[in-house]
Design an enzyme around this catalytic site. Structure first.
Site, PDB file in Angstrom:
ATOM      1  N   ASN A  10       2.255   5.322  -5.425  1.00  0.00           N
ATOM      2  CA  ASN A  10       2.037   3.994  -6.001  1.00  0.00           C
ATOM      3  C   ASN A  10       2.787   2.985  -5.136  1.00  0.00           C
ATOM      4  O   ASN A  10       4.011   2.919  -5.192  1.00  0.00           O
ATOM      5  CB  ASN A  10       2.562   3.980  -7.445  1.00  0.00           C
ATOM      6  CG  ASN A  10       2.558   2.588  -8.045  1.00  0.00           C
ATOM      7  OD1 ASN A  10       1.937   1.671  -7.519  1.00  0.00           O
ATOM      8  ND2 ASN A  10       3.261   2.430  -9.154  1.00  0.00           N
ATOM      9  N   TRP A  11       2.027   2.220  -4.383  1.00  0.00           N
ATOM     10  CA  TRP A  11       2.671   1.274  -3.444  1.00  0.00           C
ATOM     11  C   TRP A  11       3.149  -0.001  -4.139  1.00  0.00           C
ATOM     12  O   TRP A  11       3.800  -0.826  -3.527  1.00  0.00           O
ATOM     13  CB  TRP A  11       1.702   0.933  -2.307  1.00  0.00           C
ATOM     14  CG  TRP A  11       1.675   1.967  -1.225  1.00  0.00           C
ATOM     15  CD1 TRP A  11       2.015   3.288  -1.331  1.00  0.00           C
ATOM     16  CD2 TRP A  11       1.285   1.774   0.142  1.00  0.00           C
ATOM     17  NE1 TRP A  11       1.874   3.920  -0.123  1.00  0.00           N
ATOM     18  CE2 TRP A  11       1.423   3.015   0.801  1.00  0.00           C
ATOM     19  CE3 TRP A  11       0.816   0.678   0.867  1.00  0.00           C
ATOM     20  CZ2 TRP A  11       1.123   3.183   2.154  1.00  0.00           C
ATOM     21  CZ3 TRP A  11       0.517   0.847   2.223  1.00  0.00           C
ATOM     22  CH2 TRP A  11       0.674   2.084   2.849  1.00  0.00           C
ATOM     23  N   LYS A  12       2.747  -0.185  -5.395  1.00  0.00           N
ATOM     24  CA  LYS A  12       3.123  -1.409  -6.135  1.00  0.00           C
ATOM     25  C   LYS A  12       2.741  -2.644  -5.307  1.00  0.00           C
ATOM     26  O   LYS A  12       1.735  -2.607  -4.604  1.00  0.00           O
ATOM     27  CB  LYS A  12       4.609  -1.374  -6.483  1.00  0.00           C
ATOM     28  CG  LYS A  12       5.038  -0.050  -7.110  1.00  0.00           C
ATOM     29  CD  LYS A  12       6.394  -0.113  -7.710  1.00  0.00           C
ATOM     30  CE  LYS A  12       6.805   1.262  -8.176  1.00  0.00           C
ATOM     31  NZ  LYS A  12       7.932   1.252  -9.068  1.00  0.00           N
ATOM     32  N   HIS A  95       1.098   1.667 -16.326  1.00  0.00           N
ATOM     33  CA  HIS A  95       2.401   1.821 -15.662  1.00  0.00           C
ATOM     34  C   HIS A  95       3.424   0.986 -16.427  1.00  0.00           C
ATOM     35  O   HIS A  95       3.120  -0.086 -16.937  1.00  0.00           O
ATOM     36  CB  HIS A  95       2.300   1.363 -14.202  1.00  0.00           C
ATOM     37  CG  HIS A  95       3.516   1.715 -13.408  1.00  0.00           C
ATOM     38  ND1 HIS A  95       4.680   0.982 -13.474  1.00  0.00           N
ATOM     39  CD2 HIS A  95       3.765   2.737 -12.551  1.00  0.00           C
ATOM     40  CE1 HIS A  95       5.586   1.541 -12.676  1.00  0.00           C
ATOM     41  NE2 HIS A  95       5.054   2.618 -12.115  1.00  0.00           N
ATOM     42  N   GLU A  97       5.647  -0.925 -15.504  1.00  0.00           N
ATOM     43  CA  GLU A  97       5.803  -2.309 -15.033  1.00  0.00           C
ATOM     44  C   GLU A  97       4.693  -3.197 -15.578  1.00  0.00           C
ATOM     45  O   GLU A  97       4.906  -4.386 -15.827  1.00  0.00           O
ATOM     46  CB  GLU A  97       5.870  -2.326 -13.497  1.00  0.00           C
ATOM     47  CG  GLU A  97       7.205  -1.764 -13.014  1.00  0.00           C
ATOM     48  CD  GLU A  97       7.159  -1.107 -11.639  1.00  0.00           C
ATOM     49  OE1 GLU A  97       6.178  -1.288 -10.901  1.00  0.00           O
ATOM     50  OE2 GLU A  97       8.132  -0.392 -11.311  1.00  0.00           O
ATOM     51  N   GLU A 163       6.659   9.173 -16.818  1.00  0.00           N
ATOM     52  CA  GLU A 163       7.592   8.419 -15.988  1.00  0.00           C
ATOM     53  C   GLU A 163       8.653   7.774 -16.876  1.00  0.00           C
ATOM     54  O   GLU A 163       8.421   6.682 -17.434  1.00  0.00           O
ATOM     55  CB  GLU A 163       6.863   7.316 -15.218  1.00  0.00           C
ATOM     56  CG  GLU A 163       5.790   7.801 -14.290  1.00  0.00           C
ATOM     57  CD  GLU A 163       5.551   6.816 -13.155  1.00  0.00           C
ATOM     58  OE1 GLU A 163       5.710   7.221 -12.003  1.00  0.00           O
ATOM     59  OE2 GLU A 163       5.250   5.644 -13.428  1.00  0.00           O
ATOM     60  N   GLY A 169      12.640   3.879  -9.705  1.00  0.00           N
ATOM     61  CA  GLY A 169      13.329   3.042  -8.728  1.00  0.00           C
ATOM     62  C   GLY A 169      14.840   3.040  -8.841  1.00  0.00           C
ATOM     63  O   GLY A 169      15.516   2.252  -8.181  1.00  0.00           O
ATOM     64  N   SER A 208      11.775   8.286  -9.183  1.00  0.00           N
ATOM     65  CA  SER A 208      12.750   8.633  -8.140  1.00  0.00           C
ATOM     66  C   SER A 208      12.517  10.003  -7.507  1.00  0.00           C
ATOM     67  O   SER A 208      13.476  10.717  -7.189  1.00  0.00           O
ATOM     68  CB  SER A 208      14.184   8.524  -8.690  1.00  0.00           C
ATOM     69  OG  SER A 208      14.478   7.181  -9.015  1.00  0.00           O
ATOM     70  N   GLY A 229       6.771   6.338  -6.209  1.00  0.00           N
ATOM     71  CA  GLY A 229       6.800   4.918  -5.864  1.00  0.00           C
ATOM     72  C   GLY A 229       7.403   4.715  -4.488  1.00  0.00           C
ATOM     73  O   GLY A 229       6.742   4.885  -3.464  1.00  0.00           O
ATOM     74  N   GLY A 230       8.672   4.382  -4.439  1.00  0.00           N
ATOM     75  CA  GLY A 230       9.345   4.004  -3.195  1.00  0.00           C
ATOM     76  C   GLY A 230       9.102   4.963  -2.036  1.00  0.00           C
ATOM     77  O   GLY A 230       8.809   4.523  -0.915  1.00  0.00           O
TER      78      GLY A 230
HETATM   79  C1  PEP Z   1       6.640   4.507 -10.009  1.00  0.00           C
HETATM   80  O1  PEP Z   1       6.836   3.305 -10.094  1.00  0.00           O
HETATM   81  O2  PEP Z   1       5.569   4.979 -10.406  1.00  0.00           O
HETATM   82  C2  PEP Z   1       7.689   5.345  -9.457  1.00  0.00           C
HETATM   83  C3  PEP Z   1       7.683   6.607  -9.771  1.00  0.00           C
HETATM   84  O3  PEP Z   1       8.624   4.736  -8.653  1.00  0.00           O
HETATM   85  P1  PEP Z   1       9.838   5.446  -7.853  1.00  0.00           P
HETATM   86  O4  PEP Z   1       9.316   6.712  -7.250  1.00  0.00           O
HETATM   87  O5  PEP Z   1      10.238   4.435  -6.824  1.00  0.00           O
HETATM   88  O6  PEP Z   1      10.918   5.701  -8.858  1.00  0.00           O
END
Ligand code: PEP
Length: 246
Positions: A10-12, A95, A97, A163, A169, A208, A229-230
């Site tokens: 997920n590049w957001k 999600h 967010e 999640e 994050g 994470s 994500g990241g």
């Molecule tokens: C996400 O936002 O879906 C996510 C899992 O982010 P991260 O891996 O950065 O915690």
């Protein structure tokens, strides 16, 4: 039951035309990853270009959100049909967010998941508790309510992503036994809806996930892959996570 794992990035709100370079690296690395489905969900601006570039590769392209309706006077929104037309194969819905910053309710998420099915996209439905909810002992109840309210009816083909909001994050993750507990709980809920479909549905862990912890996290029972994500922004970090399955 053997479920084919899925590792989705997920590049957001990250990624420019220059990011095609990262996709090319991912496509090249994915050639050796035959045992896992690999997906990238870039921002909407890159979906069509990424889908065209990845068309003959092992990398599927998904989107990060969709509107519930197919078309209409909804300035700035993008429908599931438009994403399908652009070459997307999947869409993330619900999600945390989106739930937090766009006030998306479970009912709205379910509408989006239905829209995904209508358009022929795989919905990746996200659920997860906040830190305060976990500390209060309400994690299971929160996740149950989200699943009951957000999942589309019937035996639709969808993916669930667990999640925990506090793990996204933050560099923090639940213990593997807490993940096993929650994924087992989710599996039982899915099987309660339909035994066969519940067994077949993939449940991803997200929050994470990094190359350093992926081996432990992805080995947990009922973890059928990851939503990343990241670490998905960089092919050199993302590929080793998916590479756990090689
Ligand atoms: C996400 O936002 O879906 C996510 C899992 O982010 P991260 O891996 O950065 O915690």
């Amino acid at each position: 039951m053997a479920r084919r794992p899925l590792v989705a990035g997920n590049w957001k709100m990250n990624g420019l035309m220059a990011s095609f370079y990262e996709l090319e690296k991912l496509i090249a690395g994915a050639r050796n990853l035959a045992n896992v489905d690999l997906m990238v969900c870039p921002p909407a601006t890159l979906v069509a270009g990424f889908a065209a570039a990845a068309r003959t590769s092992r990398v599927a392209i998904g989107a990060q959100d969709c509107h519930a309706l197919a078309a209409g006077a909804y300035t700035g929104d993008i429908s599931a049909e438009m994403l399908k037309d652009a070459g997307a194969q999947a869409v993330i819905v619900g999600h945390s967010e989106r739930r937090q910053y766009h006030c998306e309710t479970d009912a709205a998420v379910r509408e989006k998941a239905r829209a995904a099915r209508r358009a022929g996209l795989l919905a990746i439905v996200c659920v997860g508790e906040t830190r305060a909810e976990r500390d209060a002992g309400h994690a299971r109840a929160v996740v149950r309510t989200q699943l009951d309210g957000s999942l589309p009816e019937g035996d639709a083909d969808f993916v669930v992503a667990y999640e925990p909001v506090w793990a996204i994050g933050s560099g923090l993750t639940p213990t593997t036994s807490d993940i096993a507990d929650m994924h087992g709980f989710i599996r039982r809920i899915l099987c309660g809806r339909s035994a066969a479909a519940g067994e077949a549905t993939r449940i991803l862990y997200g929050g994470s996930v990094k190359p350093a912890n992926a081996k432990d996290l992805l080995a947990v029972e009922n973890v059928d892959g990851a939503l990343v994500g990241g670490a998905s922004l960089n092919a050199d970090e993302f590929l080793p996570i998916a590479g756990i399955y090689s």
